[in-house]
Design a protein around this motif. Structure first.
Motif, PDB file in Angstrom:
ATOM      1  N   ASN A 102       0.838  -1.187   0.000  1.00  0.00           N
ATOM      2  CA  ASN A 102       0.000   0.000   0.000  1.00  0.00           C
ATOM      3  C   ASN A 102       0.883   1.251   0.000  1.00  0.00           C
ATOM      4  O   ASN A 102       2.041   1.209   0.432  1.00  0.00           O
ATOM      5  N   VAL A 103       0.301   2.338  -0.491  1.00  0.00           N
ATOM      6  CA  VAL A 103       1.074   3.573  -0.625  1.00  0.00           C
ATOM      7  C   VAL A 103       0.766   4.532   0.514  1.00  0.00           C
ATOM      8  O   VAL A 103      -0.304   4.495   1.118  1.00  0.00           O
ATOM      9  N   HIS A 104       1.723   5.395   0.802  1.00  0.00           N
ATOM     10  CA  HIS A 104       1.581   6.512   1.760  1.00  0.00           C
ATOM     11  C   HIS A 104       1.436   6.070   3.213  1.00  0.00           C
ATOM     12  O   HIS A 104       1.314   6.916   4.085  1.00  0.00           O
ATOM     13  N   ARG A 105       1.436   4.764   3.489  1.00  0.00           N
ATOM     14  CA  ARG A 105       1.060   4.321   4.832  1.00  0.00           C
ATOM     15  C   ARG A 105       2.150   3.522   5.547  1.00  0.00           C
ATOM     16  O   ARG A 105       2.007   3.201   6.715  1.00  0.00           O
ATOM     17  N   GLY A 106       3.181   3.160   4.846  1.00  0.00           N
ATOM     18  CA  GLY A 106       4.198   2.334   5.471  1.00  0.00           C
ATOM     19  C   GLY A 106       5.573   2.950   5.333  1.00  0.00           C
ATOM     20  O   GLY A 106       5.835   3.716   4.398  1.00  0.00           O
ATOM     21  N   VAL A 107       6.459   2.601   6.263  1.00  0.00           N
ATOM     22  CA  VAL A 107       7.835   3.095   6.188  1.00  0.00           C
ATOM     23  C   VAL A 107       8.793   2.010   5.704  1.00  0.00           C
ATOM     24  O   VAL A 107       9.991   2.249   5.565  1.00  0.00           O
ATOM     25  N   HIS A 108       8.259   0.815   5.461  1.00  0.00           N
ATOM     26  CA  HIS A 108       9.140  -0.264   4.990  1.00  0.00           C
ATOM     27  C   HIS A 108       9.473  -0.074   3.514  1.00  0.00           C
ATOM     28  O   HIS A 108       8.849   0.743   2.807  1.00  0.00           O
ATOM     29  N   ALA A 109      10.434  -0.832   3.038  1.00  0.00           N
ATOM     30  CA  ALA A 109      11.007  -0.609   1.707  1.00  0.00           C
ATOM     31  C   ALA A 109       9.982  -0.784   0.588  1.00  0.00           C
ATOM     32  O   ALA A 109       9.968  -0.004  -0.374  1.00  0.00           O
ATOM     33  N   LEU A 110       9.110  -1.806   0.683  1.00  0.00           N
ATOM     34  CA  LEU A 110       8.147  -2.039  -0.391  1.00  0.00           C
ATOM     35  C   LEU A 110       7.168  -0.883  -0.498  1.00  0.00           C
ATOM     36  O   LEU A 110       6.841  -0.417  -1.591  1.00  0.00           O
ATOM     37  N   SER A 111       6.681  -0.413   0.657  1.00  0.00           N
ATOM     38  CA  SER A 111       5.738   0.697   0.639  1.00  0.00           C
ATOM     39  C   SER A 111       6.394   1.966   0.105  1.00  0.00           C
ATOM     40  O   SER A 111       5.774   2.737  -0.638  1.00  0.00           O
ATOM     41  N   ALA A 112       7.639   2.177   0.470  1.00  0.00           N
ATOM     42  CA  ALA A 112       8.354   3.366  -0.001  1.00  0.00           C
ATOM     43  C   ALA A 112       8.506   3.340  -1.517  1.00  0.00           C
ATOM     44  O   ALA A 112       8.281   4.363  -2.192  1.00  0.00           O
ATOM     45  N   LYS A 113       8.855   2.176  -2.064  1.00  0.00           N
ATOM     46  CA  LYS A 113       9.023   2.087  -3.513  1.00  0.00           C
ATOM     47  C   LYS A 113       7.688   2.231  -4.223  1.00  0.00           C
ATOM     48  O   LYS A 113       7.583   2.915  -5.250  1.00  0.00           O
ATOM     49  N   ALA A 114       6.647   1.584  -3.680  1.00  0.00           N
ATOM     50  CA  ALA A 114       5.324   1.702  -4.285  1.00  0.00           C
ATOM     51  C   ALA A 114       4.861   3.153  -4.285  1.00  0.00           C
ATOM     52  O   ALA A 114       4.344   3.661  -5.297  1.00  0.00           O
ATOM     53  N   THR A 115       5.059   3.837  -3.170  1.00  0.00           N
ATOM     54  CA  THR A 115       4.642   5.230  -3.066  1.00  0.00           C
ATOM     55  C   THR A 115       5.407   6.109  -4.044  1.00  0.00           C
ATOM     56  O   THR A 115       4.812   6.947  -4.752  1.00  0.00           O
ATOM     57  N   ASP A 116       6.701   5.924  -4.111  1.00  0.00           N
ATOM     58  CA  ASP A 116       7.522   6.734  -5.012  1.00  0.00           C
ATOM     59  C   ASP A 116       7.113   6.535  -6.470  1.00  0.00           C
ATOM     60  O   ASP A 116       7.001   7.512  -7.233  1.00  0.00           O
TER      61      ASP A 116
END
Length: 420
Positions: free
Chosen positions: A58-72
């Motif tokens: 998920n985007v905008h909601r996590g600080v882990h690497a997968l969420s960061a890449k998805a958000t970016d």
């Protein structure tokens, strides 16, 4: 020394579209239904697969690497959309499921909170249902009045009549850029300038123009513009609303829930910053990322180059259609260079239903559209219950047009024989 003929644009790109390389009913597929939806290049298909295989989160909601890449990657796609239409800021781009949702967003957020009894909305008789029904619903709730621009003798937007409809009561002009049935190209810059002189807001439906021609919202100066990703090589389920920053800032949220908030308390909430205040809930992340990939793909070719090649196809399509005297064509004719209209042709044949023509062509592997194309009022205005429509994109070829013409001639001859 032998001179090698330069490849056409279609010959260069067709390898990127796996779906085009198949047979339908034992015949090579000729896909001429691009005004309904476009096919997807490998770059887009790979972008979706990469997201789900490598960094699904998920985007905008996590600080882990997968969420960061998805958000970016998700937000980078928004920047690409802004650049594609020359918006001033990525904050002016709101992701929606499609153009229909984008228009509804404006109708319910701006329309219901702004319009009142006696205010006037100007549409045209050529509008897609998605740019008609939402305003009918708003008019019913607010008491606003809808007026309609009709067609000229060449079945184009009647600019002179439009000027007579405008008044101090005009609050909104909402128009299609390119008609999905007539193929006419409406003079949206001039329309917008005139409407703004009366203080009216302007919404442009760019579903049939965004995939085919360069767009510049700053030059158009429209207040809103909508488009659907699936018509421009992106997946279904993703579209966008462009709105001028100051206009979007003045509009209240349409949906409530997660993501669109700043803070939530038991008795109230505050909204988030643009564009997120209009994007409640988990968005179509993979689809938005793939929309960014589609824009990369289109821009790598060049929208000017796509438009120029489609002009060439349009000229050839109409040259071949003129060989068939039974056809009644709708919309303006192109000039000798194929300019002046979109790369599509809607037509009818007296005594033969469009669905029957489409079915017969499908037997030969040729995919065209038949019906009212979500423009029932326009078809009633034209006095025809249905039309057949062949619509082109930059991966179509003149050879495919030849196959279509032969199949169409054969179909007409078959039905005429049946009627005798």
């Amino acid at each position: 020394m032998m001179l090698t003929q330069e490849k056409t644009l279609a010959e260069t790109v067709r390898q990127d579209f796996p779906i085009l390389h198949q047979e339908i009913n034992g015949q090579p597929l000729v896909y001429l239904d691009n005004a309904a939806t476009s096919q997807k290049p490998l770059a887009v298909l790979n972008a979706i697969q990469d997201y789900y295989q490598k960094y699904n989160s998920n985007v905008h909601r996590g600080v882990h690497a997968l969420s960061a890449k998805a958000t970016d990657t998700y937000e980078a796609a928004r920047v690409k959309v802004a650049q594609f239409i020359n918006a001033k800021s990525y904050q002016e781009i709101v992701y929606t499921r499609n153009a229909s949702e984008a228009i509804n967003l404006v109708a319910y957020s701006w329309g219901l909170n702004t319009l009142k009894a006696g205010d006037e909305i100007i549409l045209s008789v050529m509008e897609h249902h998605s740019n008609l029904v939402p305003w009918q619903m708003v008019a019913q709730k607010t008491g606003a009045v809808i007026k309609f621009v009709e067609l000229t003798e060449t079945q184009e937007f009647d600019l002179e009549q439009f000027k007579t409809l405008l008044s101090e009561q005009t609050k909104l002009v909402s128009l299609v850029h390119i008609s999905n049935t007539l193929g006419c190209i409406n003079p949206i810059e001039e329309i917008t300038q005139i409407a703004h002189e009366y203080g009216a807001k302007v919404l442009i439906d760019a579903c049939q123009s965004a995939p085919h021609t360069p767009l510049d919202v700053q030059k158009i100066d429209c207040d809103w513009l909508v488009a659907s990703g699936h018509k421009m090589c992106a997946p279904t389920g993703i579209g966008f609303l462009y709105g001028k920053l100051e206009v979007l800032e003045a509009m209240p949220p349409f949906f409530g829930g997660g993501e669109m908030i700043d803070e939530v308390f038991l008795d109230h909430f505050t909204v988030g910053a643009l564009p997120h205040k209009f994007e409640a809930g988990t968005p179509a992340i993979g689809e938005a990322i793939a929309l960014g990939a589609a824009i990369d793909y289109l821009m790598s070719i060049g929208m000017d180059k796509i438009a120029a090649y489609e002009h060439e196809l349009t000229a050839y399509l109409y040259e071949r259609l003129r060989e068939i005297p039974e056809l009644k064509l709708y919309g303006p004719l192109p000039n000798a260079n194929g300019e002046g209209r979109a790369a599509l042709a809607s037509f009818s044949v007296e005594g033969i239903h469009a669905n029957d023509l489409s079915t017969m062509l499908d037997d030969g592997g040729v995919a065209i559209r038949s019906g009212h194309h979500c423009t029932q009022p326009l078809h009633r205005y034209l006095g025809v219950n249905a039309t057949a429509r062949a619509s082109l994109y930059f991966y179509n070829t003149k050879a495919e047009i030849d196959v279509f013409i032969v199949a169409l001639k054969d179909a007409i001859a078959f039905f005429k024989q049946m009627m005798n």
